[in-house]
Design a protein around this motif. Structure first.
Motif, PDB file in Angstrom:
ATOM      1  N   GLU A  91      -1.757   0.446  -5.410  1.00 45.23           N
ATOM      2  CA  GLU A  91      -2.264  -0.800  -4.856  1.00 45.23           C
ATOM      3  C   GLU A  91      -1.704  -1.091  -3.471  1.00 45.23           C
ATOM      4  O   GLU A  91      -1.364  -2.211  -3.135  1.00 45.23           O
ATOM      5  N   PHE A  92      -1.629  -0.065  -2.662  1.00 44.58           N
ATOM      6  CA  PHE A  92      -1.216  -0.186  -1.269  1.00 44.58           C
ATOM      7  C   PHE A  92      -2.495  -0.079  -0.464  1.00 44.58           C
ATOM      8  O   PHE A  92      -3.084   0.998  -0.369  1.00 44.58           O
ATOM      9  N   THR A  93      -2.985  -1.199   0.087  1.00 45.52           N
ATOM     10  CA  THR A  93      -4.332  -1.226   0.649  1.00 45.52           C
ATOM     11  C   THR A  93      -4.372  -1.747   2.085  1.00 45.52           C
ATOM     12  O   THR A  93      -3.460  -2.425   2.544  1.00 45.52           O
ATOM     13  N   ALA A  94      -5.465  -1.408   2.776  1.00 41.10           N
ATOM     14  CA  ALA A  94      -5.742  -1.901   4.132  1.00 41.10           C
ATOM     15  C   ALA A  94      -7.247  -1.863   4.353  1.00 41.10           C
ATOM     16  O   ALA A  94      -7.990  -1.254   3.570  1.00 41.10           O
ATOM     17  N   ALA A 104      -8.972  10.683   7.027  1.00 44.72           N
ATOM     18  CA  ALA A 104      -8.708  11.541   5.871  1.00 44.72           C
ATOM     19  C   ALA A 104      -8.200  12.907   6.338  1.00 44.72           C
ATOM     20  O   ALA A 104      -7.266  13.464   5.747  1.00 44.72           O
ATOM     21  N   ALA A 105      -8.770  13.439   7.395  1.00 44.05           N
ATOM     22  CA  ALA A 105      -8.323  14.730   7.932  1.00 44.05           C
ATOM     23  C   ALA A 105      -6.891  14.635   8.457  1.00 44.05           C
ATOM     24  O   ALA A 105      -6.086  15.556   8.255  1.00 44.05           O
ATOM     25  N   LYS A 106      -6.553  13.518   9.107  1.00 44.65           N
ATOM     26  CA  LYS A 106      -5.176  13.312   9.591  1.00 44.65           C
ATOM     27  C   LYS A 106      -4.191  13.289   8.425  1.00 44.65           C
ATOM     28  O   LYS A 106      -3.123  13.900   8.488  1.00 44.65           O
ATOM     29  N   VAL A 107      -4.552  12.576   7.381  1.00 47.83           N
ATOM     30  CA  VAL A 107      -3.683  12.467   6.213  1.00 47.83           C
ATOM     31  C   VAL A 107      -3.499  13.844   5.577  1.00 47.83           C
ATOM     32  O   VAL A 107      -2.376  14.254   5.264  1.00 47.83           O
ATOM     33  N   ILE A 125     -17.389   8.797  -0.064  1.00 47.84           N
ATOM     34  CA  ILE A 125     -16.140   8.412   0.591  1.00 47.84           C
ATOM     35  C   ILE A 125     -15.193   9.607   0.544  1.00 47.84           C
ATOM     36  O   ILE A 125     -15.295  10.461  -0.337  1.00 47.84           O
ATOM     37  N   ALA A 126     -14.289   9.669   1.481  1.00 48.10           N
ATOM     38  CA  ALA A 126     -13.307  10.762   1.488  1.00 48.10           C
ATOM     39  C   ALA A 126     -12.073  10.342   0.696  1.00 48.10           C
ATOM     40  O   ALA A 126     -11.573   9.231   0.861  1.00 48.10           O
ATOM     41  N   LEU A 138       0.068  12.182  -4.733  1.00 48.67           N
ATOM     42  CA  LEU A 138      -0.399  11.087  -3.875  1.00 48.67           C
ATOM     43  C   LEU A 138      -1.907  11.168  -3.775  1.00 48.67           C
ATOM     44  O   LEU A 138      -2.482  12.255  -3.870  1.00 48.67           O
ATOM     45  N   SER A 139      -2.532  10.029  -3.545  1.00 50.26           N
ATOM     46  CA  SER A 139      -3.950  10.034  -3.198  1.00 50.26           C
ATOM     47  C   SER A 139      -4.208   8.962  -2.150  1.00 50.26           C
ATOM     48  O   SER A 139      -3.550   7.923  -2.122  1.00 50.26           O
ATOM     49  N   PHE A 140      -5.139   9.278  -1.282  1.00 51.74           N
ATOM     50  CA  PHE A 140      -5.568   8.369  -0.219  1.00 51.74           C
ATOM     51  C   PHE A 140      -7.084   8.305  -0.277  1.00 51.74           C
ATOM     52  O   PHE A 140      -7.762   9.321  -0.196  1.00 51.74           O
ATOM     53  N   SER A 141      -7.607   7.102  -0.445  1.00 54.11           N
ATOM     54  CA  SER A 141      -9.051   6.893  -0.511  1.00 54.11           C
ATOM     55  C   SER A 141      -9.492   6.077   0.695  1.00 54.11           C
ATOM     56  O   SER A 141      -8.805   5.146   1.110  1.00 54.11           O
ATOM     57  N   THR A 142     -10.659   6.418   1.229  1.00 52.91           N
ATOM     58  CA  THR A 142     -11.169   5.731   2.418  1.00 52.91           C
ATOM     59  C   THR A 142     -12.172   4.630   2.098  1.00 52.91           C
ATOM     60  O   THR A 142     -12.823   4.112   3.001  1.00 52.91           O
TER      61      THR A 142
END
Length: 170
Positions: A91-94, A104-107, A125-126, A138-142
């Motif tokens: 639940e870390f959001t922006a 997403a490519a940077k991450v 979505i990426a 870890l996961s990062f969603s766009t």
């Protein structure tokens, strides 16, 4: 003749040194006596997770990151098969950035540089998934409603209940 003898002596010395080095490496590999990284504490494992998440948010340059809670200890099973503790952080959001695919490519590139195995799923979505290295996962969603980061720390020996009590006392 002396030079020829010297060259032969040097060659024998080099071969002997190579044989000793080879035996030493083989002995270390077979005996498992290679130097090992000292075990992390649960809090050190948590701190590694937080460091990667903080670095990821800084990398993106997106304003408005918010966290709904601090990392929480949870029970896990260590690589040795014993009970351990890991920290979960979600639940870390922006808000979504200007170019989600580029973000997403940077991450993905950053996480690979940190020694993680990375997989990117780019449907509507990426989403970037990372495991290993300094974290367990870890996961990062766009999107679609914002950027979202969540992860878990490396599982280390410890008692999640006791760690939770210690954390609440601080």
């Amino acid at each position: 003749m002396a030079e020829h003898g010297s060259a032969r002596g040097i060659r024998r010395s080099v071969l002997a040194a190579m044989a000793i080095a080879t035996l030493t490496v083989a002995t270390v590999a077979l005996s498992g006596c290679a130097p090992r990284e000292e075990a992390m504490t649960p809090h050190e494992s948590r701190d590694r997770l937080v460091e990667v998440i903080d670095a990821t948010t800084a990398l993106l340059g997106v304003d408005g990151w918010s966290r709904n809670h601090e990392p929480d200890p949870e029970t896990c099973t260590t690589d040795e098969g014993t009970d351990g503790v890991s920290y979960a952080y979600g639940e870390f959001t922006a808000v979504v950035g200007d170019d989600p695919a580029a973000d997403a490519a940077k991450v993905a590139a950053d996480w690979e540089e940190r020694g993680m195995q990375v997989r990117v799923v780019d449907d509507a979505i990426a989403v970037v998934y990372g495991i290993g290295g300094p974290v367990r996962s870890l996961s990062f969603s766009t999107g679609p409603n914002g950027y979202y980061l969540e992860g878990s720390a490396v599982c280390v020996p410890g008692d999640a209940g006791r760690i939770a009590e210690e954390d609440s006392e601080q």
